[in-house]
Design a protein around this motif. Sequence first.
Motif: not given
Lengths: 330, 322
Positions: B97-98, B134-135, B139, B214, B220, B222, B257-258
Amino acid sequence: MVGQPTKRETSIGFGILLVLAGIVIGIFIKQFHYNRAIIGGVLEGDTSAILTAGLSGELLVEMAEGMVALNPPEIFGPENLSDKIDGKAELYLSAGFLRLLCQRFAEASDSNSWMEGFVYDMGTMRRAFAVYSVQRRADAEKIPGMEFAYRTENALFFVHGRYYVEVIAAVTTEEMAEAMRSFADNFIGKAEVQGGRIEELALFPREGLDQDGITLLISDAFGFDRFDNVFIANYAVENVQLMAFLSIREDPSAASELAAAYHGFLMANGGVDVKSDVEIPGAKLVKILDTFELIFSHGKFLAGVHEAQDRGPAEKLAVTLMQNLSGVGT
Amino acid sequence: MNRREFLGRAAKASATIAATCSFAYWLYEGAPPGPSQKGHAPVVLPDFSIPDLRGRMGIVTGRDRIQTLRRALKAIGGIEAFIKRGDRVLLKVNAAFATPPILSATTDPQLVAEVARLCFKAGASSVVVTDNPINDPASCFTLTGIAEAARLVGARVVMPTEESFKPTTVRGGALIREWPLLYDPFVGVNRVIGIAPVKDHHRSGASMTMKNWYGLLGGRRNILHQDIHNAIRELAVMVSPTLVILDGTTTMMNNGPTGGSLADLKRTNTMIVSTDQVATDAFGATLLGRTVTQLPYISKAESSGLGTADYESLNPVRESTG
């Protein structure tokens, strides 16, 4: 020579045709209820709808007035929400998520001092409240003047109409806290929403209630797959912790049928009926795993007390809840 | 009905069935949506573990993650036991994540820097830091601080591009089949170290060292969340690392997870270094206040012979940096 079909053959033929027609209709209906998490990935995202909902990337910039945008606004729909929040997407999707608009902003004087605003369009205030309430942080600080809002050391969370908003900062300075509050105030001032209220919140008895601890469980409440849209409320009465639950069903028969089904679920999982003198018609008291579960329905309300350590306080709370429900139309 | 009529009807029925089957076959799409990468030769990651060093585990408590890391590595034989002169090392971090490092949603940048530095000190000729976030990758690597931390110690950050992926099929896998694998960063690598934080996860219950793989998948992915425990088991089959490092200095207890709030975090002051990713996650579960039975992927991985959930059976070396 071909003989005429008998009545029996004709009936069988029609029967087969009816079964085939049923299968076709079933497939036709099922195709409208696909699993977005699986199929969504190959669909084109419709990211324009949020713009027509009175919210745009430009507006987000206005909300972060005085700050510098670090990236263009990002918009995610059900088909790609997991590209932003990964495994947490399921929480929002199950609650009816429509769109996410987000963007990062930094203080003009320090690019390391930044925050990100996340605006989740949940379609209704009830759904926005659901995702807000299940993620509420313990010991968070309430924000004066805002009904569903709290802040933590580095973040601010609130519901405004159909929107659930998170403002998350990379630093914990006072300047950033002010910037986050300013973002929230601007959002509430500029994002047009329809008024609304959540009826169930006012139905829980006040005495001993943790007002900020009411949670809306959209699905699978207490592990029972038929228990959806259930509000739970925590109580501390005379040093006893209790949890009441309440759900408004379609009509009285649906409420009583679901109460019976939940009772059956408890019994199937080792529960034992316990005789109760509680003055609630049709109420069931079940002992399960050394806790007590009290269930009743009243009109279209399904209600009760979950996992009480002692039956006495549970029965007392249930009676008070019942009295509150009796005071409103069913 | 005479014989001629019977044969005529049978022929018509057969023709109808054949036409229906042909039409259905014409419509049939054998490949699942998204992941298939036809035209690329399939790849399988080699085994990066060191047979003589299996079953080692060090658990060190302390507030300073650099100190606990060093002590934990020393407890299982030192980095020199795993990294030799000329080795080419890949560090698989969690840069999903960013988000800023203070949220602990990603691998701590100072930890990445220290592991890379120790690898170089042990004689590694190159250290690659990679993940498929993910993002947006740029970034993520920038805002997590991982890019800068890696750069400062001479490690090379490899961000995924479309050409970085090759299809892979996990041995005995039902989910990861012909799936895009972030393969290019592995070319020439002979040692792999996974570095992950301890996090709550809305779908799997926890995100630790096995879930960290992962981030090597594309497509895709997800979709895999629909059968997350079997998917994580297959991820653990897919990667046999040299070492895994589980950073439990700060644990994301809720809303993973965020995460997003410091209120989601708890100081748990523990660093785990091991050659057994199953044992590592089994211990990590305790930091989250969960049991192995609450995280079914651990037992599934154990049943597949990937390690042991009974981490005490490895006689882990326990120390404290005070």
